[in-house]
Design a protein around this motif. Structure first.
Motif, PDB file in Angstrom:
ATOM      1  N   PHE A 194       0.825  -1.213   0.000  1.00 46.69           N
ATOM      2  CA  PHE A 194       0.000   0.000   0.000  1.00 46.69           C
ATOM      3  C   PHE A 194       0.856   1.258   0.000  1.00 46.69           C
ATOM      4  N   VAL A 195       1.875   1.272   0.826  1.00 46.23           N
ATOM      5  CA  VAL A 195       2.734   2.452   0.910  1.00 46.23           C
ATOM      6  C   VAL A 195       3.410   2.724  -0.439  1.00 46.23           C
TER       7      VAL A 195
ATOM      8  N   LEU B 110       9.276   5.192   6.982  1.00 43.71           N
ATOM      9  CA  LEU B 110      10.125   4.677   5.916  1.00 43.71           C
ATOM     10  C   LEU B 110      10.824   5.821   5.196  1.00 43.71           C
ATOM     11  N   LEU B 111      10.063   6.824   4.828  1.00 40.41           N
ATOM     12  CA  LEU B 111      10.651   7.955   4.106  1.00 40.41           C
ATOM     13  C   LEU B 111      11.729   8.637   4.944  1.00 40.41           C
TER      14      LEU B 111
ATOM     15  N   LEU C 181       3.799   4.142   9.227  1.00 38.69           N
ATOM     16  CA  LEU C 181       4.814   3.350   8.531  1.00 38.69           C
ATOM     17  C   LEU C 181       5.374   4.115   7.329  1.00 38.69           C
ATOM     18  N   GLY C 182       4.469   4.676   6.529  1.00 39.57           N
ATOM     19  CA  GLY C 182       4.907   5.409   5.343  1.00 39.57           C
ATOM     20  C   GLY C 182       5.845   6.545   5.707  1.00 39.57           C
TER      21      GLY C 182
ATOM     22  N   ASP D  89      15.156   2.263   1.032  1.00 38.32           N
ATOM     23  CA  ASP D  89      16.233   2.380   2.016  1.00 38.32           C
ATOM     24  C   ASP D  89      15.653   2.324   3.432  1.00 38.32           C
ATOM     25  N   GLY D  90      14.528   2.993   3.603  1.00 39.47           N
ATOM     26  CA  GLY D  90      13.878   2.970   4.906  1.00 39.47           C
ATOM     27  C   GLY D  90      13.506   1.560   5.315  1.00 39.47           C
TER      28      GLY D  90
ATOM     29  N   ALA E  42       0.810   4.093  -2.775  1.00 37.60           N
ATOM     30  CA  ALA E  42       0.446   5.466  -2.436  1.00 37.60           C
ATOM     31  C   ALA E  42       1.504   6.439  -2.951  1.00 37.60           C
ATOM     32  N   GLN E  43       2.767   6.068  -2.767  1.00 34.21           N
ATOM     33  CA  GLN E  43       3.849   6.943  -3.233  1.00 34.21           C
ATOM     34  C   GLN E  43       3.765   7.130  -4.751  1.00 34.21           C
TER      35      GLN E  43
ATOM     36  N   LEU F 259       0.269  14.179  -8.671  1.00 29.02           N
ATOM     37  CA  LEU F 259       0.540  15.565  -8.302  1.00 29.02           C
ATOM     38  C   LEU F 259       1.520  16.239  -9.245  1.00 29.02           C
TER      39      LEU F 259
ATOM     40  N   ALA G 106      -1.527   8.371   0.046  1.00 21.86           N
ATOM     41  CA  ALA G 106      -2.016   7.446   1.067  1.00 21.86           C
ATOM     42  C   ALA G 106      -3.423   7.819   1.514  1.00 21.86           C
TER      43      ALA G 106
ATOM     44  N   VAL H  89       8.180  14.820  -2.217  1.00 27.00           N
ATOM     45  CA  VAL H  89       8.027  13.393  -1.908  1.00 27.00           C
ATOM     46  C   VAL H  89       7.140  13.197  -0.677  1.00 27.00           C
TER      47      VAL H  89
ATOM     48  N   GLY I 232       0.475   9.113  -5.690  1.00 30.99           N
ATOM     49  CA  GLY I 232       0.558  10.504  -5.268  1.00 30.99           C
ATOM     50  C   GLY I 232       1.543  11.293  -6.103  1.00 30.99           C
TER      51      GLY I 232
ATOM     52  N   ASP J 128      13.352   7.516   7.650  1.00 26.14           N
ATOM     53  CA  ASP J 128      14.495   6.628   7.884  1.00 26.14           C
ATOM     54  C   ASP J 128      15.370   6.581   6.634  1.00 26.14           C
ATOM     55  N   GLY J 129      14.718   6.526   5.486  1.00 26.51           N
ATOM     56  CA  GLY J 129      15.468   6.513   4.234  1.00 26.51           C
ATOM     57  C   GLY J 129      16.324   7.762   4.080  1.00 26.51           C
ATOM     58  N   LEU J 130      15.819   8.863   4.625  1.00 28.33           N
ATOM     59  CA  LEU J 130      16.559  10.124   4.575  1.00 28.33           C
ATOM     60  C   LEU J 130      17.637  10.195   5.656  1.00 28.33           C
TER      61      LEU J 130
ATOM     62  N   LEU K 111      14.078   6.343  -1.121  1.00 29.98           N
ATOM     63  CA  LEU K 111      13.861   6.644   0.291  1.00 29.98           C
ATOM     64  C   LEU K 111      13.042   5.543   0.948  1.00 29.98           C
TER      65      LEU K 111
ATOM     66  N   THR L 186      -0.500   2.345   9.280  1.00 27.10           N
ATOM     67  CA  THR L 186      -0.011   2.360   7.900  1.00 27.10           C
ATOM     68  C   THR L 186       0.537   3.735   7.542  1.00 27.10           C
TER      69      THR L 186
ATOM     70  N   TRP M  63       4.873  15.200   0.390  1.00 26.74           N
ATOM     71  CA  TRP M  63       3.521  15.605   0.029  1.00 26.74           C
ATOM     72  C   TRP M  63       2.840  14.489  -0.769  1.00 26.74           C
ATOM     73  N   ALA M  64       3.600  13.934  -1.721  1.00 25.71           N
ATOM     74  CA  ALA M  64       3.045  12.867  -2.552  1.00 25.71           C
ATOM     75  C   ALA M  64       2.616  11.688  -1.687  1.00 25.71           C
ATOM     76  N   GLN M  65       3.457  11.336  -0.734  1.00 25.09           N
ATOM     77  CA  GLN M  65       3.122  10.204   0.139  1.00 25.09           C
ATOM     78  C   GLN M  65       1.827  10.486   0.904  1.00 25.09           C
TER      79      GLN M  65
ATOM     80  N   LEU N 201      12.457  16.881  -1.501  1.00 24.72           N
ATOM     81  CA  LEU N 201      12.025  16.210  -0.269  1.00 24.72           C
ATOM     82  C   LEU N 201      10.601  16.618   0.091  1.00 24.72           C
ATOM     83  N   ALA N 202      10.317  17.904  -0.040  1.00 28.02           N
ATOM     84  CA  ALA N 202       8.965  18.374   0.279  1.00 28.02           C
ATOM     85  C   ALA N 202       7.953  17.709  -0.643  1.00 28.02           C
TER      86      ALA N 202
END
Lengths: 250, 250
Positions: free
Chosen positions: A174-175, B211-212, B207-208, A214-215, A178-179, A186, B183, B175, A182, B214-216, A211, B204, B177-179, B172-173
């Motif tokens: 799902f995540v 992940l983002l 989590l999203g 990696d997360g 969604a990414q 957008l 979602a 990404v 989105g 942590d990836g950063l 991201l 959920t 926003w898209a998430q 980054l902003a």
DNA sequence: CAGAATTATTGACGATTCGTCATTCTAGTT
DNA sequence: AACTAGAATGACGAATCGTCAATAATTCTG
């Protein structure tokens, strides 16, 4: 009884009907591309087609149902692209990347169809679509979701990925979805409005995927692998393998 | 000259006009909530309001323009919620979480308004909205984006976050926003269709975001901090601080 | 304050688009 | 050829959108 006698011609009829439905959907897309969403009316579709309005309403119970049908078409195309993307060689994380890239490529090469998908998510459309067609869409989305889930499951089995606490295959799928949705939904309107106008689409998409993965600690990490090169490689394959809008093998 | 004499009453007029516009938008929301998107027609809005159709068309150049106006309302509410969320104490990553949570909470408590936002992204609506209102929406989205960018910039300055190669504050902003958009937009329809039906919304979403971030490598990582607790804490504050739909201080 | 001038409101009306249905037509059967 | 089941037609009614000449309200001026 009369089973065979009635079933056999009914099948021919059904086939012809489905063929015509496809032609109507293609025509609708052409109108959308040419005159925008405001230019698509049922009368216009009728005029440009070879059938009458009554027949069109025999296929689609409302104008909104037509949009849902277009979104089903869109999902079918996506499914094809996904299946092709899965055939591209590479490790599991590259395959995830291939799916994202296929999705992004689709949104760029077929903006109209992608916008139909967005439009069909709208309550105004859902409310007036036929239950049968909504079910069809659900079924296709299930298939798409299944592909993602298989990929994740395989990566876990293979050792590239480990589920942490609170994570599940469903949640991860799902995540990701969604990414992708989105970001692609957008991107266009956002750039049209002058917002984030200096953002390069492809690197941004890649960043989002990297991201998330990696997360998740999905190996190999972006610090250990050149995913920009992977992106280029996959892009080239997708672009050359499917040059036209040809849905059949040749 | 006559500057003062004409400007002063014109201001009163303008104020009254804006007030009425707000009332019309509230009424439209009520109709949407009660009868769905298919139940909102301009005639019905006229009948339930205290003004005539001509006056309504004096505010909104088309039905689609009304939807864009509703989306502007939606964005204004979001802006308020974001500003409140930023006041919640915590380290920078918790503040990002607070923004996501505010966004999610908004999509849950005001589903209709959120769906207006989705609808207003649709080409059919954009095509028939007034340029002035589209510009207004753009301006609000810029403000929202600015908040995100400030947060990221501050985190970099403070040391919780470092930009890697190929990353930019804008990217980054976007990404993030898209998430958030993806979602929240997919959650409802997806669950209505029975897809991912056993997914718990809040974990959920969390989590999203994790992940983002942590990836950063945005510190502290989710392995070093209990963000579930942060989520609960922020949720409680947001829920108690803004119990009603009251936009003013009291 | 009367009346001119400017601006806002009204709602009946025309225009557009949607969706239906009695009739006509087609293809298959006897 | 006659019959029948089912599909196609397009004229029509219904719903909705959006406009505009007439009217009312408000502001300005002498």
């Amino acid at each position: 009884m009369t089973a065979k006698i009635t079933v056999e011609p009914s099948q021919k009829r059904q086939q012809a009907k489905q063929l015509r439905e496809q032609q109507l959907l293609i025509l609708a897309q052409q109108i959308l591309q040419q005159d925008g969403f405001a230019g698509l009316t049922m009368d216009r579709l009728t005029a440009l087609s070879s059938v009458s309005k009554g027949t069109i309403y025999n296929h689609f119970c409302s104008k909104e149902d037509l949009f849902t049908a277009l979104s089903v078409d869109s999902l079918q195309r996506q499914l094809q692209l996904f299946q092709r993307a899965l055939q591209i060689p590479g490790h599991s994380r590259e395959q995830v990347l291939a799916l994202h890239l296929a999705y992004h490529r689709f949104s760029m090469t077929e903006p109209t169809l992608f916008l139909c998908l967005l439009t069909a998510t709208t309550p105004a459309v859902v409310e007036k679509s036929s239950p049968a067609r909504l079910a069809l869409r659900q079924q296709l989305e299930l298939q798409l979701a299944a592909i993602c889930q298989q990929l994740i499951t395989a990566a876990i089995a293979e050792g590239s990925l480990q589920l942490a606490a609170g994570q599940s295959v469903d949640a991860l799928a799902f995540v990701q979805w969604a990414q992708a949705f989105g970001a692609n939904a957008l991107l266009k309107p956002t750039q049209q409005l002058g917002l984030f106008s200096q953002l390069q689409p492809q690197p941004t998409m890649l960043l989002g995927v990297n991201l998330l993965l990696d997360g998740l600690n999905w190996k190999p990490l972006s610090s250990d692998w050149d995913y920009h090169a992977s992106w280029q490689r996959i892009m080239t394959i997708l672009a050359t393998e499917a040059p036209g809008a040809d849905g059949q093998l040749n």
